[in-house]
Enzyme design. Structure first.
Site, PDB file in Angstrom:
ATOM      1  N   CYS A  71       8.961   2.038   7.244  1.00 34.66           N
ATOM      2  CA  CYS A  71       9.086   0.906   6.320  1.00 34.66           C
ATOM      3  C   CYS A  71       7.891   0.846   5.363  1.00 34.66           C
ATOM      4  O   CYS A  71       6.740   0.951   5.806  1.00 34.66           O
ATOM      5  CB  CYS A  71       9.174  -0.390   7.112  1.00 34.66           C
ATOM      6  SG  CYS A  71       9.331  -1.858   6.071  1.00 34.66           S
ATOM      7  N   CYS A 163      13.894  -4.235   5.003  1.00 37.74           N
ATOM      8  CA  CYS A 163      13.406  -4.333   6.385  1.00 37.74           C
ATOM      9  C   CYS A 163      14.174  -3.319   7.214  1.00 37.74           C
ATOM     10  O   CYS A 163      15.389  -3.430   7.368  1.00 37.74           O
ATOM     11  CB  CYS A 163      13.608  -5.736   6.938  1.00 37.74           C
ATOM     12  SG  CYS A 163      13.109  -5.871   8.676  1.00 37.74           S
ATOM     13  N   GLN A 275      20.645 -11.713  23.086  1.00 44.09           N
ATOM     14  CA  GLN A 275      19.648 -10.660  22.930  1.00 44.09           C
ATOM     15  C   GLN A 275      19.622 -10.144  21.496  1.00 44.09           C
ATOM     16  O   GLN A 275      20.672 -10.031  20.846  1.00 44.09           O
ATOM     17  CB  GLN A 275      19.928  -9.507  23.897  1.00 44.09           C
ATOM     18  CG  GLN A 275      19.706  -9.859  25.358  1.00 44.09           C
ATOM     19  CD  GLN A 275      18.235 -10.067  25.713  1.00 44.09           C
ATOM     20  OE1 GLN A 275      17.358 -10.058  24.859  1.00 44.09           O
ATOM     21  NE2 GLN A 275      17.979 -10.259  26.996  1.00 44.09           N
ATOM     22  N   PHE A 304      19.130 -18.583  35.587  1.00 48.39           N
ATOM     23  CA  PHE A 304      18.839 -18.567  34.138  1.00 48.39           C
ATOM     24  C   PHE A 304      19.969 -17.814  33.414  1.00 48.39           C
ATOM     25  O   PHE A 304      19.738 -16.875  32.663  1.00 48.39           O
ATOM     26  CB  PHE A 304      17.486 -17.900  33.843  1.00 48.39           C
ATOM     27  CG  PHE A 304      16.312 -18.500  34.561  1.00 48.39           C
ATOM     28  CD1 PHE A 304      15.609 -19.573  34.025  1.00 48.39           C
ATOM     29  CD2 PHE A 304      15.889 -17.992  35.775  1.00 48.39           C
ATOM     30  CE1 PHE A 304      14.515 -20.126  34.685  1.00 48.39           C
ATOM     31  CE2 PHE A 304      14.795 -18.525  36.451  1.00 48.39           C
ATOM     32  CZ  PHE A 304      14.110 -19.601  35.907  1.00 48.39           C
ATOM     33  N   ASN A 309      25.828 -13.925  30.118  1.00 52.69           N
ATOM     34  CA  ASN A 309      25.678 -12.512  29.739  1.00 52.69           C
ATOM     35  C   ASN A 309      25.794 -11.580  30.945  1.00 52.69           C
ATOM     36  O   ASN A 309      26.393 -10.500  30.855  1.00 52.69           O
ATOM     37  CB  ASN A 309      24.316 -12.326  29.050  1.00 52.69           C
ATOM     38  CG  ASN A 309      24.101 -10.925  28.505  1.00 52.69           C
ATOM     39  OD1 ASN A 309      24.917 -10.413  27.748  1.00 52.69           O
ATOM     40  ND2 ASN A 309      22.995 -10.301  28.881  1.00 52.69           N
ATOM     41  N   ASN A 353      17.187 -27.887  36.288  1.00 50.92           N
ATOM     42  CA  ASN A 353      15.845 -27.525  35.826  1.00 50.92           C
ATOM     43  C   ASN A 353      15.244 -26.527  36.813  1.00 50.92           C
ATOM     44  O   ASN A 353      14.800 -26.898  37.894  1.00 50.92           O
ATOM     45  CB  ASN A 353      14.967 -28.776  35.723  1.00 50.92           C
ATOM     46  CG  ASN A 353      13.598 -28.457  35.137  1.00 50.92           C
ATOM     47  OD1 ASN A 353      13.184 -27.296  35.056  1.00 50.92           O
ATOM     48  ND2 ASN A 353      12.891 -29.488  34.702  1.00 50.92           N
ATOM     49  N   CYS A 411      11.226 -10.568  30.297  1.00 46.74           N
ATOM     50  CA  CYS A 411      10.754 -10.344  28.926  1.00 46.74           C
ATOM     51  C   CYS A 411       9.242 -10.553  28.829  1.00 46.74           C
ATOM     52  O   CYS A 411       8.694 -10.639  27.738  1.00 46.74           O
ATOM     53  CB  CYS A 411      11.485 -11.255  27.946  1.00 46.74           C
ATOM     54  SG  CYS A 411      11.323 -13.007  28.303  1.00 46.74           S
TER      55      CYS A 411
END
Length: 454
Positions: A71, A163, A275, A304, A309, A353, A411
């Site tokens: 780039c 980009c 994602q 979670f 997914n 929670n 992550c």
């Protein structure tokens, strides 16, 4: 302090893609733009007692892994885009760095060593980014609009014309978007455009969410419609918080992504968490389920779970899957997706929670043979702590038994390492496998997957 004429040997790369060296005094020097194996001279910017921050000035030995950035907006020059940090490093070497970061974190933070390293999950290094938050700014002095990511270490928006990590169609839209915003009456009240791309049925559906701080005039709405028709995008408008996001025009293709291996279609809203990298996500879901090894008669909990997914693919294999998520809105969307995929008889969802988990709450969700855990950056400490407490003191929930296998998708390698330390050193699990997932090529972001067995 490092002498400007001193040649430094770069030993490694840190997570911010800075070269790490030691000067003649033994002080650590972090060098922007330098790669392991290179010999460089630097200019020192910041100085602390035991480290210095420096910029690359000259080089007399170049790394074999150094490549030409793809780039034109990447680099150390003034105004360079801050969206990527590693374009000067070969993509395969980037993955090796991330794998080492994962191993180092597991050992130094969690005192955990995986019995086996998984082959890293890799994919395309350009055109992969199906989600992005683009800042927008009208600059009256220059008489034009900027649309893109922020400059390196700056609150200013980079003057981007292309980009390379965005899909080609979106990259080619940056300059037309600048012209569009510049022509609108509300041009100085439009701070952000969020990008979300679906790939349902092999067709790209490009959604752009325009944040507007005042109601749009009929003329501005007309310009959005004309741009959408010309460039093949659907506009969503966001007058206030994320809950106010709505389609400008109701008709048009559905925003969704597919998981072909499991025959699952996942509709989503452009502000839902999905994602960034659809190709990697498809591979990751397949690998996670193979590592989990679910049998048809088993019950699984997906912690979670987000939109489902992992939950819905799991429902194609297990007797029963419970998806647990903190957001009531996402739980409702998960239920709708289960119905859409005719899996609602096997997949159920609850909102809870998960950062306030206790042993009693954990036991109340019932026993399961296997867990899938995919937390945000904060990790799953309360959940893992509750599990460890139950293992150490079974009297807290008589008769409850812990899962035999856990697949943890992370992550953030630091919080994964912290949680792995509890699982291995307190709850009695073994870390049988771990590996890096290059979800964000050219960035310092490290995604990973680990397997724990009792």
């Amino acid at each position: 302090m490092t002498d400007v004429s001193e040649w430094l040997k770069v030993e490694s790369l840190d997570l911010e893609a800075q070269g790490v060296a030691h000067n003649s005094e033994g002080k650590v020097v972090f060098i922007e733009g330098a790669l392991p194996g290179e010999e460089v001279q630097v200019s020192v910017g910041r100085k602390k007692n035991n480290w210095e921050q420096a910029a690359l000035v000259a080089m007399r030995r170049e790394s074999s892994q150094r490549v030409r950035p793809v780039c034109p907006h990447f680099g150390l020059h003034a105004g360079a885009c801050g969206g990527c940090k590693m374009q000067h490093l070969h993509p395969a070497a980037q993955v090796a760095v991330k794998q080492r970061v994962l191993e180092d974190n597991l050992w130094h933070l969690g005192k955990v060593k995986a019995e086996s390293l998984l082959r890293p999950i890799e994919g395309p290094a350009t055109g992969y980014r199906y989600r992005a938050r683009l800042s927008v700014r009208y600059v009256p002095k220059k008489g034009h609009v900027l649309v893109g990511f922020h400059e390196r270490k700056s609150r200013y928006i980079a003057d981007m014309e292309v980009c390379k990590v965005l899909p080609e169609r979106v990259s080619a839209m940056l300059m037309p978007l600048r012209e569009l915003v510049g022509s609108m009456e509300a041009r100085d009240r439009l701070p952000q455009i969020e990008l979300a791309i679906g790939d349902s049925a092999g067709v790209l559906v490009i959604a752009l969410v325009l944040r507007h701080l005042e109601p749009l005039s009929e003329g501005d709405v007309g310009k959005l419609r004309a741009f959408g028709a010309l460039h093949g995008v659907q506009w969503w408008l966001q007058p206030k918080g994320p809950e106010t996001v709505h389609l400008l025009d109701k008709d048009g293709p559905e925003l969704a992504y597919t998981l072909p291996e499991f025959g699952v279609v996942m509709p989503f809203k452009p502000t839902d968490f999905t994602q960034v990298n659809h190709h990697i996500n498809t591979v990751l879901v397949g690998r996670a389920l193979r590592l989990l090894g679910v049998q048809p008669g088993e019950r699984v909990i997906d912690w979670f779970c987000g939109l489902g997914n992992f939950t819905l693919p799991l429902a194609t294999q297990a007797r029963e899957v419970l998806g647990i998520e903190g957001s009531e809105a996402l739980v409702q969307r998960s239920r709708e997706n289960a119905v859409r995929n005719q899996l609602d008889h096997k997949a159920s969802f609850v909102a809870r929670n998960l950062f306030e988990m206790t042993p009693q709450l954990l036991a109340a969700d019932g026993e399961s043979d296997r867990w899938l855990v995919d937390p945000p950056r904060e990790g799953a400490f309360a959940l893992v702590k509750a599990l460890a407490d139950l293992v150490q003191d079974p009297s807290l929930a008589p008769g409850w038994t812990p899962p035999r296998r856990i697949v943890y998708v992370s992550c953030n390698p630091a919080t994964l390492a912290r949680d792995a330390g509890l699982l291995v050193n307190v709850a009695g699990y073994r870390c049988t496998n771990a590996g890096a997932v290059n979800m964000f090529p050219h960035t310092a972001h490290v995604e990973s997957i680990a397997v724990f067995e009792r």
